[in-house]
Design a protein around this motif. Sequence first.
Motif, PDB file in Angstrom:
ATOM      1  N   ILE A  14      48.642  40.367  28.769  1.00 25.63           N
ATOM      2  CA  ILE A  14      47.698  41.336  29.331  1.00 25.63           C
ATOM      3  C   ILE A  14      46.923  42.022  28.209  1.00 25.63           C
ATOM      4  O   ILE A  14      45.720  42.285  28.337  1.00 25.63           O
ATOM      5  N   ALA A  15      47.602  42.327  27.088  1.00 27.44           N
ATOM      6  CA  ALA A  15      46.908  42.915  25.932  1.00 27.44           C
ATOM      7  C   ALA A  15      45.835  41.960  25.427  1.00 27.44           C
ATOM      8  O   ALA A  15      44.724  42.378  25.069  1.00 27.44           O
ATOM      9  N   ALA A  16      46.161  40.647  25.423  1.00 22.47           N
ATOM     10  CA  ALA A  16      45.193  39.647  24.964  1.00 22.47           C
ATOM     11  C   ALA A  16      44.012  39.541  25.925  1.00 22.47           C
ATOM     12  O   ALA A  16      42.848  39.507  25.502  1.00 22.47           O
ATOM     13  N   ILE A  17      44.310  39.501  27.236  1.00 22.11           N
ATOM     14  CA  ILE A  17      43.232  39.399  28.231  1.00 22.11           C
ATOM     15  C   ILE A  17      42.322  40.628  28.160  1.00 22.11           C
ATOM     16  O   ILE A  17      41.090  40.517  28.149  1.00 22.11           O
ATOM     17  N   GLY A  18      42.940  41.826  28.105  1.00 22.97           N
ATOM     18  CA  GLY A  18      42.150  43.050  28.002  1.00 22.97           C
ATOM     19  C   GLY A  18      41.299  43.081  26.752  1.00 22.97           C
ATOM     20  O   GLY A  18      40.134  43.502  26.784  1.00 22.97           O
ATOM     21  N   SER A  19      41.859  42.613  25.637  1.00 23.11           N
ATOM     22  CA  SER A  19      41.127  42.606  24.371  1.00 23.11           C
ATOM     23  C   SER A  19      39.922  41.673  24.428  1.00 23.11           C
ATOM     24  O   SER A  19      38.830  42.021  23.961  1.00 23.11           O
ATOM     25  N   VAL A  20      40.126  40.490  25.017  1.00 22.76           N
ATOM     26  CA  VAL A  20      39.029  39.513  25.084  1.00 22.76           C
ATOM     27  C   VAL A  20      37.922  40.014  26.017  1.00 22.76           C
ATOM     28  O   VAL A  20      36.734  39.948  25.688  1.00 22.76           O
TER      29      VAL A  20
END
Length: 500
Positions: free
Chosen positions: A112-118
């Motif tokens: 989720i951190a990766a998706i939010g960051s992208v």
Amino acid sequence: MELLQHLSLGFSVALSPMNLLYCFAGVLLGTFIGVLPGVGPLVTISVLLPLTYGLPPEGAMIMLAGIYYGAAYGGSTTAILVNLPGESSSAVTCIDGYQMARQGRAGPALAIAAIGSVVAGCVGTVLIALIGPPLGEVALKFGAAEYCSLMLMALISASALVRGSLVKGMGMAFCGAIFGLAGTDVNSGIDRFTFGMNGLAEGFDFVVVASGLFAFSEIIANLGVTQHREVLPGQVKNLMPSREDLKASWKPILRGTGIGAILGVLPGTGQTIASFASYAVERKLAADPSRFGKGAIEGVAGPESANNAAAQTHFIPTLTLGIPSSATMALLLGALMIQGITPGPQVMTQHPQLFWGLVASMWIGNVLLVILNLPLVGVWVTLLKVPYRWLYPLILVFSCIGIYTVNMSSTDVAFAALFGLIGYIFLKLDCEPAPFILGFLLGPMLEENFRRAMLQSHGDLSVFVTAPLSAIFLAVAFALMVMMIFPMIRKRKDQAVTEG
């Protein structure tokens, strides 16, 4: 149509083999230093600034920008797995991210951190492409009075919004401006603040100040620090978030992106403020606020999105107005100056391949971050076991070599050591170095535009309030000061009443 042509130019620059390599190196190194607590983008970029002398402008900016937003991404990994933020902006992620990891849900938290960051990174890049050109066109119409007031507003906002008192922030900005004015005055030819030293005739080199203030002082401050890190046992499994996780996260991701995008444009507001603001909003809107602090996935999605959106939109005032919104952005402006490029709206018109190549590289860099980071989580966690006593000597050696090779001068190394000591004193006095570096960079430009405005108005100071935009900038600066001073007065009054 014109935007598509600009983006086509940008991707043709960003997709060249060498620039792809610079982008890859930047995001990889950015993630690495984001994972390691204590070695942030400020230290890394200050160490690498001397190397940009030998790079083309496009490659240098693409690499340094990749380090910046790569570090914003990398800090979440240690926040979730080790309860230790690699970056201060990831401190909020520790609250719920680490609790999710303790519950065996480290994989979904990282995903989720990766998706939010992208998502936030891509939206932030779109905003740069959409807002940058019209803002640059407006800025081209600025006169000396408008630029002078804008820079004054930037310095005051940076001073008002940093941690600590307004007096300390203003004092740091003023000290930075004094150091920036050292050298030979362009108009009169008189030496200022050189104390008879021939080596200061051209003033302090930006690379020297940045390396000393951030890299050297960080080493001095951490010499006596012993830190034991307990990495969460077990391997990260099942990175795919569930449907419930995605349902709970998509709104916080969008809200966090919006908060970060807005705060990132304002000078002086950092990623940390954006992530904390997003966490506060999510907790306020939650149906059950008691879940926060116990592993609420919204507490990861919102702050991480806000963090990365702010990292991207920091580039808007930096590239279009020549006003750095943070200390790291000031270093990137310094890198432009090293290349002989004057920061400001003319960058888009005179160096379109640089501006649009950088914008296009951000999309590529955000995709690379996901491809690199999720499969390499185990590698990043292993890096946490590297002792600081091995890292800091290497940083010191590379810094000294880089500083010396700029002008082939051992005096520059001595000055860097002096600024390292000054930076250490600032840390002990609880003074943020960010206003200092902004003052150092903006001080000479503020003086130049003030002089120009005075010449154009024949010494009439009213030009700063009769020009509409200049008056607005001054009003905002005054409002920021009032907002900071009133709470300080009220706090002291309450203390006096309590003691009485």
